[in-house]
Design a protein around this motif. Structure first.
Motif, mmCIF file in Angstrom:
data_model
loop_
_atom_site.group_PDB
_atom_site.id
_atom_site.type_symbol
_atom_site.label_atom_id
_atom_site.label_comp_id
_atom_site.label_asym_id
_atom_site.label_seq_id
_atom_site.Cartn_x
_atom_site.Cartn_y
_atom_site.Cartn_z
ATOM 1 N N THR A 1 32.365 36.495 35.053
ATOM 2 C CA THR A 1 33.777 36.808 34.872
ATOM 3 C C THR A 1 34.626 35.553 34.995
ATOM 4 O OG1 THR A 1 33.448 39.008 35.775
ATOM 5 C CG2 THR A 1 35.700 38.150 35.810
ATOM 6 N N PHE A 2 34.294 34.726 36.008
ATOM 7 C CA PHE A 2 35.104 33.529 36.245
ATOM 8 C C PHE A 2 34.669 32.355 35.387
ATOM 9 C CE2 PHE A 2 35.337 36.045 40.169
ATOM 10 C CZ PHE A 2 36.694 36.318 40.123
ATOM 11 N N ARG B 1 34.063 32.885 32.312
ATOM 12 C CA ARG B 1 34.587 33.342 31.021
ATOM 13 C C ARG B 1 33.507 33.376 29.954
ATOM 14 N NH1 ARG B 1 37.727 36.215 32.417
ATOM 15 N NH2 ARG B 1 38.984 36.250 30.524
ATOM 16 N N VAL C 1 36.832 29.215 36.161
ATOM 17 C CA VAL C 1 38.180 29.395 36.706
ATOM 18 C C VAL C 1 38.038 29.411 38.225
ATOM 19 C CG1 VAL C 1 40.189 30.888 36.772
ATOM 20 C CG2 VAL C 1 38.826 30.728 34.684
ATOM 21 N N ILE C 2 38.675 28.428 38.883
ATOM 22 C CA ILE C 2 38.380 28.186 40.295
ATOM 23 C C ILE C 2 39.137 29.151 41.194
ATOM 24 C CG2 ILE C 2 38.116 26.384 42.047
ATOM 25 C CD1 ILE C 2 36.802 25.537 39.528
ATOM 26 N N THR C 3 38.649 30.359 41.293
ATOM 27 C CA THR C 3 39.210 31.294 42.262
ATOM 28 C C THR C 3 38.367 31.242 43.535
ATOM 29 O OG1 THR C 3 37.776 33.024 41.475
ATOM 30 C CG2 THR C 3 39.932 32.875 40.431
ATOM 31 N N PHE D 1 35.076 32.749 42.924
ATOM 32 C CA PHE D 1 34.205 31.837 42.197
ATOM 33 C C PHE D 1 33.601 30.800 43.137
ATOM 34 C CE2 PHE D 1 33.570 27.728 40.229
ATOM 35 C CZ PHE D 1 32.639 28.039 39.246
ATOM 36 N N GLU E 1 45.104 34.143 47.643
ATOM 37 C CA GLU E 1 44.221 33.088 47.146
ATOM 38 C C GLU E 1 44.332 31.801 47.961
ATOM 39 O OE1 GLU E 1 41.883 32.308 44.688
ATOM 40 O OE2 GLU E 1 41.545 34.462 44.611
ATOM 41 N N ASN F 1 42.734 45.564 35.882
ATOM 42 C CA ASN F 1 41.732 44.528 35.624
ATOM 43 C C ASN F 1 42.306 43.136 35.853
ATOM 44 O OD1 ASN F 1 39.491 43.149 34.857
ATOM 45 N ND2 ASN F 1 39.466 43.874 32.737
ATOM 46 N N PRO F 2 42.550 42.752 37.095
ATOM 47 C CA PRO F 2 43.240 41.489 37.356
ATOM 48 C C PRO F 2 42.425 40.264 36.949
ATOM 49 C CG PRO F 2 42.423 42.434 39.391
ATOM 50 C CD PRO F 2 42.204 43.466 38.336
ATOM 51 N N TRP F 3 41.126 40.362 36.918
ATOM 52 C CA TRP F 3 40.321 39.173 36.581
ATOM 53 C C TRP F 3 39.926 39.166 35.110
ATOM 54 C CZ3 TRP F 3 41.165 36.599 40.739
ATOM 55 C CH2 TRP F 3 41.034 37.150 42.019
ATOM 56 N N ASP F 4 40.408 40.122 34.355
ATOM 57 C CA ASP F 4 39.956 40.273 32.968
ATOM 58 C C ASP F 4 38.422 40.301 32.931
ATOM 59 O OD1 ASP F 4 39.988 40.561 30.253
ATOM 60 O OD2 ASP F 4 40.100 38.411 29.852
ATOM 61 N N TRP G 1 34.936 43.312 27.090
ATOM 62 C CA TRP G 1 35.058 42.032 26.385
ATOM 63 C C TRP G 1 34.680 42.164 24.904
ATOM 64 C CZ3 TRP G 1 32.529 37.677 29.908
ATOM 65 C CH2 TRP G 1 33.416 37.398 30.973
ATOM 66 N N ARG H 1 36.652 22.770 34.306
ATOM 67 C CA ARG H 1 37.276 23.683 35.248
ATOM 68 C C ARG H 1 38.679 24.097 34.788
ATOM 69 N NH1 ARG H 1 38.060 18.700 36.585
ATOM 70 N NH2 ARG H 1 40.026 17.990 37.501
ATOM 71 N N VAL H 2 39.069 25.288 35.221
ATOM 72 C CA VAL H 2 40.418 25.788 34.988
ATOM 73 C C VAL H 2 40.997 26.056 36.366
ATOM 74 C CG1 VAL H 2 41.806 27.596 33.952
ATOM 75 C CG2 VAL H 2 39.675 26.878 32.855
ATOM 76 N N THR H 3 41.996 25.296 36.791
ATOM 77 C CA THR H 3 42.489 25.476 38.146
ATOM 78 C C THR H 3 43.704 26.398 38.193
ATOM 79 O OG1 THR H 3 43.596 23.392 37.853
ATOM 80 C CG2 THR H 3 41.620 23.358 39.199
ATOM 81 N N ILE I 1 45.065 29.663 38.003
ATOM 82 C CA ILE I 1 44.467 30.987 37.955
ATOM 83 C C ILE I 1 45.525 32.081 37.805
ATOM 84 C CG2 ILE I 1 42.455 30.325 39.287
ATOM 85 C CD1 ILE I 1 43.794 31.655 41.699
ATOM 86 N N ILE J 1 44.396 34.598 34.088
ATOM 87 C CA ILE J 1 43.010 34.355 33.699
ATOM 88 C C ILE J 1 42.773 34.773 32.254
ATOM 89 C CG2 ILE J 1 42.117 36.594 34.433
ATOM 90 C CD1 ILE J 1 39.793 35.001 35.742
ATOM 91 N N ARG J 2 43.666 35.635 31.739
ATOM 92 C CA ARG J 2 43.478 36.078 30.350
ATOM 93 C C ARG J 2 43.729 34.972 29.337
ATOM 94 N NH1 ARG J 2 44.526 40.508 32.890
ATOM 95 N NH2 ARG J 2 43.355 42.393 32.371
ATOM 96 N N VAL K 1 42.308 32.310 29.329
ATOM 97 C CA VAL K 1 41.004 31.702 29.003
ATOM 98 C C VAL K 1 40.123 32.810 28.452
ATOM 99 C CG1 VAL K 1 39.163 30.237 29.860
ATOM 100 C CG2 VAL K 1 41.354 30.318 31.079
ATOM 101 N N PRO K 2 40.059 32.966 27.153
ATOM 102 C CA PRO K 2 39.337 34.116 26.602
ATOM 103 C C PRO K 2 37.833 33.955 26.784
ATOM 104 C CG PRO K 2 40.051 32.651 24.865
ATOM 105 C CD PRO K 2 40.611 32.089 26.129
ATOM 106 N N PRO K 3 37.137 35.064 26.997
ATOM 107 C CA PRO K 3 35.683 34.980 27.116
ATOM 108 C C PRO K 3 35.049 34.625 25.782
ATOM 109 C CG PRO K 3 36.417 37.269 27.123
ATOM 110 C CD PRO K 3 37.650 36.426 27.162
ATOM 111 N N THR K 4 34.056 33.762 25.863
ATOM 112 C CA THR K 4 33.318 33.378 24.654
ATOM 113 C C THR K 4 31.850 33.332 25.006
ATOM 114 O OG1 THR K 4 33.534 31.085 25.276
ATOM 115 C CG2 THR K 4 35.136 31.923 23.685
#
Lengths: 647, 338, 123
Positions: free
Chosen positions: A289-290, A292, A361-363, A366, A435, A515-518, A548, B70-72, B74, B77-78, B80-83
């Motif tokens: 998820t993080f 992507r 994505v640095i959560t 993650f 966070e 869905n906060p984290w998509d 997705w 990295r993507v800092t 946050i 988050i949408r 950054v689309p999933p691929t």
């Protein structure tokens, strides 16, 4: 057939407000104490598992800190030898039996129906029973500590020291009966997971679309069903030896101390995998998820999960390399212990590749998941060293092994679990964890943990044996132990930060949304927190990443989460075929019930009666349990299953 | 991150770990020596080096992997689309290939070392029967001639450069016989006899310790292995065979000892013949008392007899109701047991 | 003459101890090295019988605890608590009180003074 119910075909449609309202009324638990005691909602039970497991984690943590104060320097007197022995025994029991597995049961209980697209576990009341027994068994063992007679022979409890002759107090009786008691909880819980997996998944949720968490818990559950009888038997034999003078472990009468070790480790080694495989599943599901992107190597990781468990049943002797077993057998088990690193390597490289090929994505979640990879590798390579027989002859029973087991259990269980809490807290509560505090939380735990346990490998290589309550200054361990104690306290502060974050965020955390984290999986398709019935319509699953699909653009058919089967003739969910997830039955689900609680109370009475030799109490307890069982199982027409045709 | 650069550094670090003198870490096993311990030390350091390299490489991969893309931010988050980028399975294949080679190599090395330390390369001339008891060690020196057998406790003397067979007996609960600098562990298990062997390449005093939890005083179940040159060992052995000589001034002390202590302890040459506690015939030849809780000094000896539970809480030795003068006489007698 | 000096020193010391509190740093240094005394106490195993603050594992319950021995009036039940008496007692307890439970510790005069110096730091 005249009965319209049997001819019924559920409607395939979108949920209306009135329909959702009906469902709410059907599924919600009645308010107040009555509902609290009788609920069978898997989400409620899952949360209880998590909270209770963390309570035991804190208890075990306090025991650990006391031990660290005692060992902070040579010749200290914080704990005397008797107190120290109970502290390390209860620490192991708390962490291994009362925290590490139940906390994963908590996640699985909460998440399984949601990720599988179902409205509850297959046996909701059994689920409640499993929880109540877990609490009762945990308190049963802690009762020993309350009266100063806690188990005192370590968590693996070797005989003959556990025999009455050498251990005359009630300490070992608390442990023997407590573990048999707890075994009931583990067994019924595991059976519930296995049947849930086989029967109550959404249509289209075929085995190749299961989240890895489900693979991990399923594998662990199958292992538990096979392994728990071994340890229950061992503890039963011990209790018989202690109370009735049987001779299973009584050497002068031909008893066999090694029988205990075999029975115990045949259970306990698979158990250690049961403590990590679902947690590895949390990482396998959360990390993508993080990052992507989907997990790299879904099939290899799923297969590696199962392979680890199968191999895990063939390595128990590596806890017994120094017991005089012939070298040929040692070479075999040593080989198996080294080979078991292969499936673990699959998972590590899959996660690493997922990070490299994704956009991390640095959560906070993650960070916990990603750092777990490193801790996993450290725990893995130290395990690989202990798999080498001649090396293990030196390493075993020293602090090297203590460091190893903590990298395994904290690294592969606690870090994913805390990551999992950051990940799913919004789903559980509808609010986000903070966070900023989360990052502090992570770094404090990560640094504290490594300060405590990385030098401990060296303490072991310099020869400090496990389970010694004190040491003299000329052994050369003083500095390392002082460092470990400092690290342990930093780590404890980190854990406290998590608890603080939870308490604060429950009140003022940012509102999460569905869905906060998509994230890609089904649990994120429902509101946060989910309604009592989970899914208004039974979803239809067409891929591993239902949420997705639009962006990955891979599957021809798309999953349906807003349109699906409407089931509202009482509590109902859909039953599907084990492999492909084809719907074949409408499952009638039971309502809330006091019987699980009553049965647990009966069993508790029974075990207390056995402990203190109040035989009438034991019989009364058994009678209560029996009555509860009869009421529970009394046939009811409303729970008859309805076969579905041509859905 | 180049492995070629990391490996020598790791090796140097490991050698450093192994360096510190034996005296500073009496139970450390990285300075093990002799034909039984040394191949295992090499294997341990070898595996440790592999382990360190694996940890460093994977950690570096994880850290670099995170850092690279990295993507800092946050907050959304949408954005950054999933691929799905391909090529991931290659990671698993390559990773498995490399780790498979390392695992196989380690396995072979393990089996080779296992065979090498399985038994001594020469026939052994000395067999010692060692019994683990709560919380001390008994050693019986076996000999075909019964008159040449004797029993001692806490200190095991062996000749240097000669393999010695050790038969392990479980006296009560399970203990584990461990002399880190000479050999790995072997449990003493009641109801079965285990065997191991030790060989010291250098004269010296090697510390041993019970290493399987065995009760409240598990921490204080130490012993010493004293490796002496052949003549010195022979002299020690001859001395151990002799019974105690009670001089006239010590008669009262000896009588008191037999009366108060003789049911559990043996002093050959007196009426004390108990077998559940250490043989004290040559107590003063030993440097440690009570399973290595304290050094064998007169102060410790007197305090230990007067109040054993104070020195070692939980010990099986009960306190005796000895008056001051009686204590003096018993201690005086024990002081003559050279 | 040395006898006289000795007497003088002892008297002064006694006066000092009685007056401004025994165990002032300077007085103790005159008796011996407390630091070395502590090592000797640990080595000889005094802690097997006595509880002695500052010595690891000295928690014996055989003889009296020595936590305030520096301020006690009588030692061994018979001797006034002077440095000389303490040293004598430490060296030869069996000749001071024959048959008492404390064995002759085989300390040299010099070592016994160091031990006494440490004991006088306990107040």
């Amino acid at each position: 057939m005249a009965d319209p119910e049997l001819e019924r075909r559920p409607e395939f449609a979108t949920a209306t407000v009135a329909y959702a309202h009906d469902l709410e009324r059907l599924w919600e638990t009645s308010p107040g104490i009555a509902g609290w005691l009788s609920t069978v909602d898997h989400k409620e039970i899952g949360i209880r598992y998590l909270v209770t497991a963390f309570a035991f984690l804190c208890a075990g943590g306090i025991e650990a800190l006391l031990m660290r104060l005692q060992l902070a320097g040579p010749d200290r007197h914080v704990l005397g030898p008797h107190a120290y022995d109970q502290a390390f025994s209860m620490h192991g029991i708390s962490m291994i039996f009362l925290y590490a597995f139940p906390v994963l049961s908590g996640f699985s209980n909460y998440l399984w129906p949601l990720v599988l697209g179902s409205r509850d576990m297959a046996f909701p009341r059994l689920n409640a029973l499993s929880y109540w027994i877990y609490v009762a068994a945990g308190l049963f063992m802690y009762a020993g500590l309350a009266i100063g007679q806690a188990p005192n022979d370590g968590w693996y409890n070797y005989v003959p020291y556990a025999n009455r002759e050498y251990n005359p107090g009630m300490n070992e009786d608390f442990y023997s009966l407590g573990m048999i008691f707890l075994g009931i909880s583990t067994t019924v819980g595991s059976i519930n997971f296995i049947v849930t997996l086989a029967r109550t998944r959404a249509p289209g949720m075929s085995v190749n679309r299961l989240p890895i968490l489900v693979w991990g818990t399923l594998t662990a559950s199958v292992a538990n069903v096979l392994a728990v009888p071994s340890v229950s038997l061992a503890f039963f034999l011990l209790w018989m030896d202690r109370q009735f003078g049987t001779h299973f472990f009584d050497v002068p009468q031909g008893g066999q101390p090694l029988l205990w070790q075999h029975l115990f480790w045949m259970y306990a080694h698979p158990w250690v995998y049961a403590l990590v495989l679902p947690a590895m599943g949390i990482v396998s599901d959360g990390l993508p998820t993080f990052c992507r992107r989907p997990l790299v190597g879904y099939a290899p990781v799923a297969l590696a999960t199962v392979a680890t468990m199968i191999l895990g049943f063939g390595v128990w002797v590596h806890h017994m390399f120094a017991t005089g077993i012939p070298n040929l057998a040692l070479a075999f088990f040593g080989g198996a212990s080294i080979v078991i690193a292969v499936p673990s390597a699959v998972a590590v490289f899959a996660w690493t590749a997922t990070i490299w090929l994704g956009r991390p994505v640095i959560t906070t979640a993650f960070l916990f998941f990603a750092s777990m990879i490193v801790l996993f590798v450290i725990g893995g390579v130290s395990g690989f060293m202990t798999g080498s027989v001649p090396v293990d002859w030196q390493l075993t029973e020293t602090y090297f092994v203590v460091a190893h087991i903590h990298y395994v259990l904290i690294g592969i269980n606690v870090f994913p679990v805390v990551g999992g809490i950051y990940y799913w807290f919004p789903k559980f509560t509808g609010r986000m964890l903070d966070e900023k505090l989360g990052k502090w939380n992570f770094w404090t735990m990560f640094i504290g943990f490594n300060v405590a346990f990385l030098p401990m490998h060296l303490t072991g290589l310099w020869g400090m044996p496990r389970r010694i309550y004190t040491y003299s200054p000329d052994m050369g361990w003083t500095t390392l132990n002082a460092i470990t104690t400092v690290g342990a306290f930093i780590f404890a502060i980190g854990v406290a930060m998590l608890l603080i974050n939870v308490v604060i965020s429950l009140r003022v955390g940012r509102i999460a949304g569905a869905n906060p984290w998509d994230a890609p999986t089904l649990e994120w398709s429902v509101p946060s927190p989910p309604p009592p019935y989970n899914f208004a319509v039974i979803p239809h699953v067409a891929s591993r990443h239902p949420l997705w699909e639009d962006r990955l653009g891979e599957s021809e058919v798309t999953s349906l989460v807003t349109r699906g089967l409407l089931l509202d003739h009482g509590r109902e969910t859909i039953g599907t075929s084990p492999l492909d997830g084809d719907p074949d039955v409408i499952l009638k689900m039971p309502g809330d019930s006091y019987m699980p609680l009553l049965l647990s109370v009966g069993l508790t009475m029974g075990f207390v009666g056995l402990l203190v030799h109040l035989w009438w109490l034991a019989v009364a307890g058994a009678a209560v349990a029996l009555i509860a069982g009869v009421v529970w199982l009394w046939p009811r027409g409303t729970l008859g299953q309805r076969r579905v045709r041509h859905v | 991150m180049s492995i070629r650069r990391v490996a020598p550094a790791a090796a140097a670090l490991l050698t450093l770990l192994a360096q510190p003198a034996a005296g500073q870490r009496p139970l450390g096993y990285l300075h093990g020596e002799g034909p039984k311990a040394w191949p295992v030390v090499q294997l341990t350091l070898g595996l440790l080096a592999i382990a360190c390299v694996v940890v460093i490489v994977t950690s570096a991969l994880v850290v670099v992997g995170i850092w690279r893309r990295r993507v800092t931010d946050i907050t959304d988050i949408r954005s950054v689309p999933p691929t799905r980028a391909g090529g991931g399975l290659r990671w698993i294949a390559i990773g498995l290939g490399i780790s498979g080679v390392a695992l196989l190599g380690s396995l072979i090395w393990t089996v080779v070392v296992l065979a090498a330390v399985n038994g001594p390369s020469r026939p052994t001339r000395l067999t010692i029967e060692v019994t683990g008891q709560q919380w001390w060690w008994k050693a019986r020196y076996l000999d075909d001639d019964p008159s040449q057998q004797f029993i001692t406790a806490g200190e095991i003397h062996i000749p240097v450069g000669e393999p010695v067979r050790v038969r392990l007996i479980g006296g009560d609960v399970i203990h584990s016989f461990w002399v880190p600098a000479l050999a790995g562990k072997m449990e003493t298990i009641p109801g079965q006899i285990n065997e191991t062997w030790i060989e010291a390449g250098q004269p010296g005093i090697y510390r041993g310790q019970c290493s399987e939890y065995c009760g409240v005083q598990h921490a204080h179940m130490g012993f010493l292995v004293v490796a002496d040159p052949a003549e010195k060992f022979a002299a020690w052995r001859a001395a151990q065979l002799r019974p105690a000589q009670v001089a006239v001034p010590q008669q009262t002390g000896a009588t008191l000892f037999v009366y108060h202590c003789g049911a559990c302890h043996t002093v050959r040459g007196t009426g004390a013949g108990g077998t559940v506690a250490p043989d004290l015939t040559h107590l003063m030849s030993r440097g440690i008392l009570a399973g290595d809780v304290v050094a064998n000094t007169i102060g410790n000896l007197a305090g230990w007899i007067a109040n054993p539970q104070g020195v070692k809480p939980g010990t099986r030795m009960p306190a005796q109701d000895l008056s001051g003068p009686e204590l003096q006489r018993v201690v005086g007698f024990l002081q003559t047991l050279k | 003459m040395p006898r006289l000096a000795h007497l003088l020193v002892t008297t002064l010391l006694l006066a000092g101890l009685a007056g401004c509190g025994r165990g002032d740093g300077a007085d103790i240094r005159r008796i011996g090295s407390a630091r070395h005394g502590a090592q000797l106490i640990a080595q000889s195993g005094c802690g097997a019988c006595h509880e002695i603050p500052g010595i690891a594992n000295a928690a014996g319950r055989v003889g009296p605890p020595l936590g305030n021995v520096g301020t006690r009036s009588i030692i061994a039940g018979v001797l006034p608590n002077t440095p000389d008496n303490l040293v004598r007692w430490l060296r030869m307890p069996q000749s001071v009180v024959p048959g008492n439970a404390m064995p002759d510790m085989e300390l040299t005069e010099h070592d016994a003074r160091d031990v006494a110096a440490y004991l006088y730091t306990l107040r």
